[in-house]
Design a protein around this motif. Sequence first.
Motif, short mmCIF file in Angstrom:
data_model
loop_
_atom_site.label_atom_id
_atom_site.label_comp_id
_atom_site.label_asym_id
_atom_site.label_seq_id
_atom_site.Cartn_x
_atom_site.Cartn_y
_atom_site.Cartn_z
N LYS A 218 44.13 -8.85 -1.43
CA LYS A 218 43.20 -8.76 -0.30
C LYS A 218 43.63 -9.65 0.87
O LYS A 218 43.17 -9.46 2.00
N LEU A 219 44.49 -10.63 0.59
CA LEU A 219 44.94 -11.52 1.67
C LEU A 219 45.67 -10.75 2.77
O LEU A 219 45.69 -11.16 3.93
N LEU B 144 44.72 -8.15 4.09
CA LEU B 144 43.72 -7.73 5.08
C LEU B 144 43.53 -8.78 6.17
O LEU B 144 43.05 -8.49 7.26
N MET B 145 43.88 -10.05 5.83
CA MET B 145 43.83 -11.13 6.81
C MET B 145 45.18 -11.31 7.51
O MET B 145 45.38 -12.31 8.21
N LEU B 146 46.09 -10.36 7.29
CA LEU B 146 47.44 -10.43 7.84
C LEU B 146 48.20 -11.64 7.29
O LEU B 146 49.02 -12.26 7.99
N ILE B 147 47.93 -11.97 6.03
CA ILE B 147 48.66 -13.02 5.33
C ILE B 147 49.49 -12.34 4.26
O ILE B 147 48.96 -11.82 3.27
N PHE B 148 50.80 -12.33 4.47
CA PHE B 148 51.68 -11.58 3.57
C PHE B 148 52.45 -12.48 2.60
O PHE B 148 53.08 -11.98 1.68
N ASN B 149 52.38 -13.78 2.81
CA ASN B 149 52.98 -14.72 1.86
C ASN B 149 52.15 -15.99 1.86
O ASN B 149 52.36 -16.89 2.67
N SER B 150 51.19 -16.06 0.95
CA SER B 150 50.25 -17.18 0.93
C SER B 150 50.86 -18.45 0.36
O SER B 150 50.21 -19.50 0.34
N ALA B 151 52.11 -18.38 -0.09
CA ALA B 151 52.80 -19.59 -0.50
C ALA B 151 53.28 -20.39 0.70
O ALA B 151 53.62 -21.58 0.57
N LYS B 152 53.29 -19.78 1.87
CA LYS B 152 53.69 -20.46 3.10
C LYS B 152 52.46 -20.97 3.85
O LYS B 152 51.37 -20.42 3.73
N GLU B 153 52.67 -22.00 4.65
CA GLU B 153 51.57 -22.53 5.46
C GLU B 153 51.14 -21.49 6.51
O GLU B 153 51.99 -20.82 7.10
N GLY C 121 35.69 -19.18 5.49
CA GLY C 121 35.55 -18.01 4.62
C GLY C 121 35.08 -18.34 3.22
O GLY C 121 34.13 -17.72 2.71
N LEU C 122 35.72 -19.32 2.59
CA LEU C 122 35.37 -19.63 1.21
C LEU C 122 33.95 -20.21 1.07
O LEU C 122 33.22 -19.83 0.14
N PRO C 123 33.52 -21.12 1.96
CA PRO C 123 32.12 -21.57 1.85
C PRO C 123 31.12 -20.43 2.01
O PRO C 123 30.11 -20.38 1.30
N TYR C 124 31.40 -19.51 2.92
CA TYR C 124 30.51 -18.36 3.10
C TYR C 124 30.44 -17.53 1.83
O TYR C 124 29.34 -17.15 1.38
N LEU C 125 31.59 -17.23 1.24
CA LEU C 125 31.62 -16.44 0.01
C LEU C 125 30.88 -17.15 -1.11
O LEU C 125 30.17 -16.53 -1.92
N TYR C 126 31.03 -18.46 -1.17
CA TYR C 126 30.39 -19.25 -2.23
C TYR C 126 28.88 -19.15 -2.16
O TYR C 126 28.21 -18.77 -3.12
N TRP C 127 28.34 -19.50 -0.99
CA TRP C 127 26.88 -19.55 -0.85
C TRP C 127 26.23 -18.17 -0.83
O TRP C 127 25.16 -17.97 -1.42
#
Length: 418
Positions: free
Chosen positions: A380-381, A383-392, A403-409
């Motif tokens: 799914k990453l 979809l955020m135009l992130i094709f290699n999440s191992a990179k900064e 994003g993550l706090p929103y998904l959590y709550w």
Amino acid sequence: MKSKYSVLIIGGGAGGMMTAAQLKRSKPNLSVGIIEPAETHYYQPAWTLVGAGTYDYDDTARPMKDLIPNGVDWIKDYANGFDTDNNIVKTKSSGDIQYDYLVVSPGLVMDPSQIEGLESALGKGVVCSNYTDSKHTWEVLKNFKGGNAVFTQPTTPIKCGGAPQKIAYLAADYFRKNNIESEVIFATPGTVLFGVKEIRDTLQKVVNRYGIHFKPYYAPIKVDGEKKIITFKYVGDDENQCITNESKQIGERLSGDTHIEMPFDMLHIAPPQVAPKFIRESNLVNESGWLDVDIHSLQHNTFDNIFGLGDVAGLPTAKTGAAIRKQVPVVIDNLLSLMDNKKATNQSYNGYSSCPLVTGYGKMALAEFDYDGNFTPDPKLKLMLIFNSAKEHWRLWLLKKYGLPYLYWNKMMKGDQV
């Protein structure tokens, strides 16, 4: 409050809340109780950002009463023991509570007493920890005038194993942005920066960029808050490796055969962490003192009607909320099977965990991995135009902060599978 529940849950953290919410979605009429003494539920992953001054601590807290799913009883009490032969959890004030099925997810507790001097030093002066008081970490960081900034972690398992180095990277970035002369040291009992090669390669570049002194095989054993000295035991095989050419630069010196003393002007430390005492003293734990569950089904290895998940579980993977996100559906599926007089056959938990590795203000890499250390990025990453999440990537920073706090709550706490 009843004296018996179809499903009794210990712990109102991420594991307990998600389990309760998903159970009630599957079986609305099921009798469910949660034992949890705390008034407040915290989104702890944001404490790293609080410690770096880029997140409001108050935004990490919600009243516990607002998160208890409809139809679930909140037993506002402490669990303090078990009678597993009679399916009973003992509590501090509410007496014995019976269950048909038990889900154990009380998290873990800090045990600074395992490091000499840490209890008296922690949270005072320049000795700080995002694990115990992230607001104090930010005060220490803001007031740092230069010198040695030491970041370290214990030999015990800890929640989010990457957190001690995240704050090191943020601090190094903060010092650089504010022209503060410093020597940033990351010392760990471990052997490498990270166990997943793709992530390790990125972090090595981060360490080189900031000029961080990386010290593997360094296990903290003593903190002198007044003298501002931390003592490490070198736990590698080759004692000659414990002191290098950079030692004069950061003031390291040998003390005894394998002990190294290091002065600090700021110390961030993850305290040693253990299962809660009532868990450790029960018949539910393995030899290491963690809940003894099957690593794939999360079912207890001795008691078929007991499941465990989250930080308390004795699983060979990182203790993170992301891991819980994948554990809960397996527990739910197995519970429903048992209620239907079938066996708990869902063995699908593969050790998935995730560590959002913040590498500076506005930068992050995302480590996702399984029991075998395989890099397993979420498709799914893209979809955020992130094709290699191992990179900064700056988009990963936005995911961490917003994003993550929103998904959590708004999703996880309400029983959605995300």
